[in-house]
Design an enzyme around this catalytic site. Structure first.
Site, mmCIF file in Angstrom:
data_model
loop_
_atom_site.group_PDB
_atom_site.id
_atom_site.type_symbol
_atom_site.label_atom_id
_atom_site.label_comp_id
_atom_site.label_asym_id
_atom_site.label_seq_id
_atom_site.Cartn_x
_atom_site.Cartn_y
_atom_site.Cartn_z
ATOM 1 N N HIS A 133 -10.535 -5.020 10.410
ATOM 2 C CA HIS A 133 -11.291 -4.858 8.852
ATOM 3 C C HIS A 133 -12.567 -4.057 8.967
ATOM 4 C CE1 HIS A 133 -8.324 -7.915 7.918
ATOM 5 N NE2 HIS A 133 -8.745 -7.538 6.631
ATOM 6 N N GLU A 178 0.683 -1.182 0.020
ATOM 7 C CA GLU A 178 0.154 -0.043 0.104
ATOM 8 C C GLU A 178 0.849 1.186 -0.015
ATOM 9 O OE1 GLU A 178 -1.113 -2.652 1.716
ATOM 10 O OE2 GLU A 178 -2.981 -2.919 0.950
#
Lengths: 364, 361
Positions: B150, B81
């Site tokens: 998450h 990322e």
């Protein structure tokens, strides 16, 4: 996706001798390189003085000692190429031909500064000259430079992005994420590790596994990604220039390449660092035996490229230019209050309501 | 081109059915169409991220894009990322217009340095020399039973930062019109989608909505009412609309505002509604502490104090990492029932709706 396969590891392992084959330069070029390095040295010395006067705030990282790196690299780059680096970038701006007045008055936070006084020492940019800054987070410029290389590939400009970072940044994880993607996508990026032996106060051997006093070999970390590289004498502007020319050829045809410049900063990490983590003798030894500017000066005389008088003239011109830049930078106007809310967004309408509460600038 | 930036009134994103049935589209398809249309229009626009190309998107948002645009413009990245976000920003500095997809915004925390330090600040730090036209997009907020790491709403994190624009649409039409606007914008835009809305169908415009560009920084009144203003963004807009239906039976007439844009925030629209209803309840899927709802409450306090008949109320996630157990997860998040109870309390009425159950405390 363009580009060919990266060259074999074997070739790269033996390639770190390449820099010893110095490409020829004209007398005019050799003199120019000397002048540029001297400009950076004298600029930085002035900046140190101006900092001492309290006219430069915050952090100020001087490039004294490392001049040969950016000057040699920049001289090898072509018009379509780009550069990006971290926060030790005054020299990179001058190497791109930006006026010392614009840079010095950014350091003093004046409206005439290259970032309008809003960036400071660590945030200098000259995108029209292909220089994308000037980034304050150690290692962040490595993915950024890799992204600029992606644009070169995407738009087929034929350009390469010379992405500078230090031995300290070499321990940031994002550097290796960028290496991986650059190798996968064959991006035209030239990674230049300015190994000045200390990441702030920590020597490279104490921070980077697999490095030793004699052979730092940070470039070899690229091997895991199939990125070739080599060590270069970063205290010799002609060696830097030659190695960069060779590396650029690789980048344009095949993708990423790493040059590890062995260099040295004479001053502390920043102005507030007395650099007590190394001996006086070490610094003195580098200055006396390896100084890049002295080396180039001797070369000019030996080769008959310039006379003592010509060199003296250059020295005096450069000194005057930097003196004038410092005087300008300490007397130029501060930014208007209205500048506070400018350039937050491309469209003024998106800026906060606070903008309307500011008094308009009073012309001086 | 039908550019709605300058023309009023704005198309309503109301999911309430009208007489003639409108064509329906899922949020997922609307987002895909927005990207495809902009990529056809401008060769500098490209998509990069994990699984966006060959896999067709982890949530299938980029379905079909590789086939149409090829690997040059639809780029699979490794799971890196911070690396690929920085690469996107560098590409934007130098003239491309990247769309960076995060598989979810939970993973963008790895990349937040580039979103804020590199993308949001560079224009300012350079005195306007550097530009960064880039869109960071992907699902934000909770999914279903995926646990604490998450399931987080990052709206207030990004909305906090000058230099960024932050959008969080609810309906398909807004998702499309705002994503197209974000791609055309010259600023870095954080575009917060919602996994639980991807499959939801919404009516599109009566005429072709091919070139709908919605203005950023404009909220939408998705239901008009007189008694209380319910404010929300993304999936919580649906909750508020449901709550408003239930509350109607209790004779509470709710106005519902879909913020759509969190930065810039359409304070004018909120103040206008407050002036009418004199009561405001803000619903946020994320934590309340230092959240979007807190910011709105403060702005109403500062700029609408004279119109407030009661303090602005917040319904937000509980102040805990999101638990996995289904009953605990439900307890931790805002619900239609919690919104109804809150609105009743705010209007000084007992809550008696059978479906939501119970009475107001």
């Amino acid at each position: 996706m363009g580009g060919g396969k990266a060259s074999s590891r074997k070739a790269s392992a033996s390639s770190h001798k390449k820099s010893q084959r110095v490409k020829k330069v004209s007398a005019e070029r050799a003199v120019f390189l000397f002048r540029r390095m001297l400009e950076i040295r004298r600029f930085e010395e002035r900046a140190g003085q101006v900092y001492g006067m309290g006219e430069i705030g915050g952090f100020c990282h001087l490039y004294v000692g490392q001049e040969a790196v950016v000057v040699g690299v920049k001289d090898a780059l072509e018009e379509q190429d780009s550069m990006i680096t971290g926060y030790r970038e005054h020299g990179h701006m001058l190497a791109c031909g930006v006026s010392p007045k614009d840079v010095m008055s950014e350091l003093t936070g004046r409206a005439s500064g290259c970032s309008g006084g809003k960036g400071g020492s660590m945030h200098l940019f000259a995108p029209d000259a292909g220089f994308y800054g000037g980034h304050g987070i150690v290692g962040a410029q490595v993915p950024l430079g890799t992204g600029i290389a992606l644009r070169h590939l995407y738009e087929e400009t034929g350009g390469v992005c010379a992405t500078f970072f230090g031995d300290g940044a070499s321990n940031q994880g994002q550097v290796y994420e960028a290496f991986n993607i650059a190798a996968l996508w064959h991006l035209p990026v030239l990674y230049i590790i300015e190994n000045n032996r200390y990441g702030m106060g920590t020597s490279v051997q104490r921070a980077a596994a697999g490095t030793t006093q004699d052979g730092h070999r940070l470039w070899a970390r690229g091997r895991a990604y199939g990125i070739p590289g080599e060590e270069v004498d970063g205290m010799d502007v002609l060696a830097v220039r030659s190695a960069t020319l060779n590396a650029l050829e690789h980048c344009r045809k095949r993708g990423p390449y790493i040059l590890e410049m062995e260099t040295y900063r004479y001053r502390g990490h920043s102005m507030s660092d007395p650099a007590k983590y190394r001996t006086k003798e070490e610094v003195q030894g580098m200055r006396e035996r390896h100084d890049a500017i002295e080396r180039q000066r001797s070369r000019l005389l030996q080769e008959g490229w310039a006379s003592e008088d010509e060199i003296k003239t250059i020295e005096s011109e450069v000194r005057d230019t930097m003196k004038a830049a410092a005087e300008f930078a300490t007397t130029a106007a501060l930014p208007c209050a209205t500048a506070l809310y400018e350039d937050v967004y491309a469209d003024a309408a998106a800026a906060a309501d606070g903008a309307s509460n500011l008094a308009p600038c009073v012309a001086d | 081109m039908k550019n709605l930036l300058s023309s009023a009134p704005l198309p309503s994103a109301s999911p309430v059915a009208e007489e003639e049935p409108l064509s329906q589209q899922s949020v997922r398809e609307a987002l895909r169409d927005a990207m495809a249309e902009e990529m056809r229009r401008d060769s500098r626009v490209f998509l990069m991220g994990e699984e966006v190309a060959h896999y067709q998107g982890a949530y299938k948002v980029s379905q079909g894009l590789l086939e149409e645009f090829g690997e040059k413009r639809v780029r699979d990245t490794p799971i890196s990322e911070i690396g690929f976000s920085g690469i996107g920003v560098g590409a934007a500095f130098s003239g491309l217009r990247p769309i960076v997809e995060f598989m979810t915004f939970n993973f963008a925390m790895q990349a937040i340095d580039h979103i804020i330090n590199s993308a949001a600040k560079s224009r300012y730090m350079s005195g306007g020399l550097l530009r960064c036209p880039i869109v960071f997009r992907g699902p934000n907020g909770v999914a279903s039973r995926v646990g604490a790491q998450h399931s987080q709403c990052y709206a207030s994190w990004y909305a906090h930062c000058p230099g960024l624009k932050v959008l969080a649409p609810y309906s398909s039409l807004d998702a499309k019109g705002l994503l197209k606007a974000a791609i055309r914008d010259d600023n870095p835009v954080v575009f917060l989608e919602h996994e639980l809305l991807y499959g939801q169908q919404f009516p599109m415009e009566r005429e072709s909505s091919d070139d709908v560009i919605l203005p950023m920084g404009k909220a939408s009144v998705v239901r008009t009412g007189a008694d209380v203003t319910l404010v929300a963004f993304s999936r919580m807009v649906g909750f508020c609309l449901q709550a408003a239906e239930l509350l109607r039976k209790d004779s509470i007439d709710c106005e519902v505002i879909d913020l759509r844009s969190l930065r810039p925030l359409d304070s004018a629209c909120l103040l206008q509604s407050l002036r009418k209803t004199n009561r405001m309840l803000v619903v946020e899927e994320g934590w309340g502490f230092a959240g979007i709802a807190s910011e709105i409450a403060m702005q109403m306090n500062e700029r609408g104090f004279d119109w407030l008949d009661a303090p602005v109320m917040r319904i937000t996630a509980e102040d805990v990492p999101l638990p996995y157990a289904s009953n605990l997860e439900e307890l931790a998040l805002p619900s239609v029932e919690k919104i109804c109870r809150g609105a009743m309390e705010l209007c000084n009425k007992g809550f008696s709706n059978a479906r939501a159950g119970g009475s107001a405390s």
